[in-house]
Write an enzyme that holds these catalytic residues in place. Sequence first.
Site, PDB file in Angstrom:
ATOM      1  N   TRP A 436       0.824  -1.207   0.000  1.00  0.00           N
ATOM      2  CA  TRP A 436       0.000   0.000   0.000  1.00  0.00           C
ATOM      3  C   TRP A 436       0.864   1.266   0.000  1.00  0.00           C
ATOM      4  O   TRP A 436       0.340   2.356   0.101  1.00  0.00           O
ATOM      5  CB  TRP A 436      -0.919   0.002   1.227  1.00  0.00           C
ATOM      6  N   ASP A 437       2.173   1.131  -0.072  1.00  0.00           N
ATOM      7  CA  ASP A 437       3.106   2.259   0.011  1.00  0.00           C
ATOM      8  C   ASP A 437       2.961   2.974   1.351  1.00  0.00           C
ATOM      9  O   ASP A 437       2.981   4.203   1.436  1.00  0.00           O
ATOM     10  CB  ASP A 437       2.896   3.229  -1.147  1.00  0.00           C
ATOM     11  N   PHE A 438       2.833   2.191   2.404  1.00  0.00           N
ATOM     12  CA  PHE A 438       2.695   2.715   3.759  1.00  0.00           C
ATOM     13  C   PHE A 438       4.056   2.826   4.467  1.00  0.00           C
ATOM     14  O   PHE A 438       4.153   2.663   5.686  1.00  0.00           O
ATOM     15  CB  PHE A 438       1.770   1.821   4.596  1.00  0.00           C
ATOM     16  N   LYS A 465       1.527   6.407   8.140  1.00  0.00           N
ATOM     17  CA  LYS A 465       0.531   6.836   7.167  1.00  0.00           C
ATOM     18  C   LYS A 465      -0.839   6.239   7.468  1.00  0.00           C
ATOM     19  O   LYS A 465      -1.855   6.759   6.979  1.00  0.00           O
ATOM     20  CB  LYS A 465       0.969   6.434   5.759  1.00  0.00           C
TER      21      LYS A 465
END
Length: 770
Positions: A436-438, A465
């Site tokens: 999730w690109d967290f 995030k």
Amino acid sequence: MNLPLWARPRQSLLRKSIWDWGCLGLWPIYATKPIFVATLIWALFDIVHFTYWELLPRLVVPALILMVSLWVGAAFPGTAKGTSRAANGAGFAFFAALLATLVAAFFPHGTISNPVAASDAKDSVASSTDEQAPENWEFYGRSASGTRFAPYTDITPENVKDLQVAWTYHTGRRTTGSAFGVDENTPLQIGNVLYTCTPENVVAAVDGDSGKELWKFDPHAKSEEHVTCRGVGYHDMDKDNSLNAEIKAKYASVQACRQRILVSTIDARMFALDAQTGKPCEDFGEHGFIDLKKGMGPTEVSKRYHPTAVPVVMGHLAVVGGWVRDIVAGEPSGAVRAFDVLSGKITWAWDVGAPEGADTTAPDHQFTLETPNVWTVPTFDKELNLVYLPTGNGPPDYWGGDRNAVKEKFGSAVVAVDASTGKSKWVYQFIHHDVWDFDMPSQPVLYNMKDEKGEKTPVLIQTSKTGHIFVLDRRTGKPFTKVEERAVPTENAAVGEHLSPTQPFSSGMPQIGVEPLTESAMWGVSTFDQLYCRIKFKDSVYVGPFTPPSEKPYIEWPSLLGGMNWGGISVDEKTGMMFVNDMRMPLRMSLVTQEDAKKYKVTTDEVPGFMGTIRPQIAGIYGGVKIDIMQSPLGVPCNTPPFGSMSGIDLNTQKLVWQVPLGTVQDTGPLGMKTGMQIPLGMPTLGGPTSTASGLVFFAGTQDYYLRAMDSKTGKEVWKARMPVGAVAAPLIYKSPKTGKEYVVISAGGASHSPDLGDYVIAYALPDKK
């Protein structure tokens, strides 16, 4: 009156016409009333929290229609006088209600006040710094711990209203052309001098009392990706007790570069400059700089790799991470390195993919490709001799079907490494198998908190995030506040994917902006764009936090924008209050197969927007990912406001004390048009807060062009100053050792996605006493 027979049919026709007109006039009055009542009943059942912003799009347009209908009906010929009078009165009543609704928009809604959650300040385990001694803002977060706390009391909640501009410095940064970047700079303050940098790493020394430029250095750095400079590092040879006798003897007679400014550039170099003159230090690397691209893989002349954070100076070492593009397999390495600040030679490297026993300092060492990287600011604990590395996920971002053990273990985590050797001591992962690109966005903050027995514990605070705040024992990496592994959805994932069945949830600390979305939570400035958002929601996959990425459009909430982002937090070291800002903007995303990707224009923008583009993501069967802010055609986010807030959390009780929406729509609005209205909707925020010992929190990272001060006990806004453009940087607060005056400084280069750009560094101070 008796009419002739031939006129009587005409009399009947006239009566019928008058009757028809009257009925036509009464129709808007009688037909729209039940429609509005039905809408009101539906709205009350449909909303979640019975708040102002929830009711606004549901009722304002129907109320406007009813008001106009009443007035139109009252004006029709043939409408009875009593009916007309009643309709007019009702119309004016609705007009008054709508006017009151408009006025109410200029007052904050959705605030939280929970003063009982605050502890007595005496319970804090932190000791305040002696504010009488002039101190430096020597690190990105002022101190090595990163608390961004100024121990000064001259500017108070009572007199902050008297702040005025003391001086303005123009950096001369480029604001036209391509890739001019974003001004995210928080200057350093050493004595009476500030050291500032532009997005293209032009460094300047500025007199702290006058704003006069003392020197400027231009590294002539260029890049097309992530153009920014968040600050510079500082080293003082005369105060560094980590230097051995041999080194001290070597430099005993050397006058130049005894104090050094370190700046990493967007073309992946690092310079050492004489803090007094701005001239490159000849003994550092190649006549003042080193090439950070060596051994890092296919950087494409820094397009795929370069540092985006401040070099962290710890003793005589400078720790440097870097941003990696995260698009394909074989991306540059995410290795973190430590360099000697005097010679520029590499001392150690954290290369998690290197074979056991490999010499990572060898000139020919090739660092492992596509490992988790550290693009934000690490933190150094001198007492424990540990460096804390907040990592990103190993590339590619949104599909991890073939990730190796290194990515799975070290991605989206904090890793503690030995400050002398770079060897890993412990790792704590916040997101398992992150697709999730967290990645961890902010600097870990070091603080001391009391455990259940009342004993002082050294902790590390990490924002995320996902809107979660994690607190770890920084000696061991074990959670200090409660963290639960909870089941998350894994069904209907992307082809070839294998998601983690659980994720860590920080239940022992307040969670900010994480309430799950629902169709009823969709919003708009009117009934029509709210309907559009509800349709979009129904047409998307959303099964709560960590909704699996897929080819069908799915909603990411909180999104890769945050939650919390790179700005970090501030902690009042006297009281133990923590201040954190956030943004709340869901994204609508979808993975695109390599075959379907041929139909799209490809861009490397983080969020392409409604342009029919995709971001390349070459992974498995996929060739791209479509990323759009989930917003209406008016450009307004689909979730219910606020879109950003500031929260005050007591670290002694681990509870939320207050929360306020942050920012107005004055300098933005539907379709990107400025409304000019100071409606405190609560806008997406970037940058971070700075707190003071007098009980103030300063913040500038809103979408409107203001620097604000809030009362740290309540969150109430007590002052704001209009700036020429917006700002996303964190404020710097210092006390001049020359004049004793306290200054608040902000680097204002433009709000995120704002067309108004500038090159301002603005200092505010109280007027001189007469």
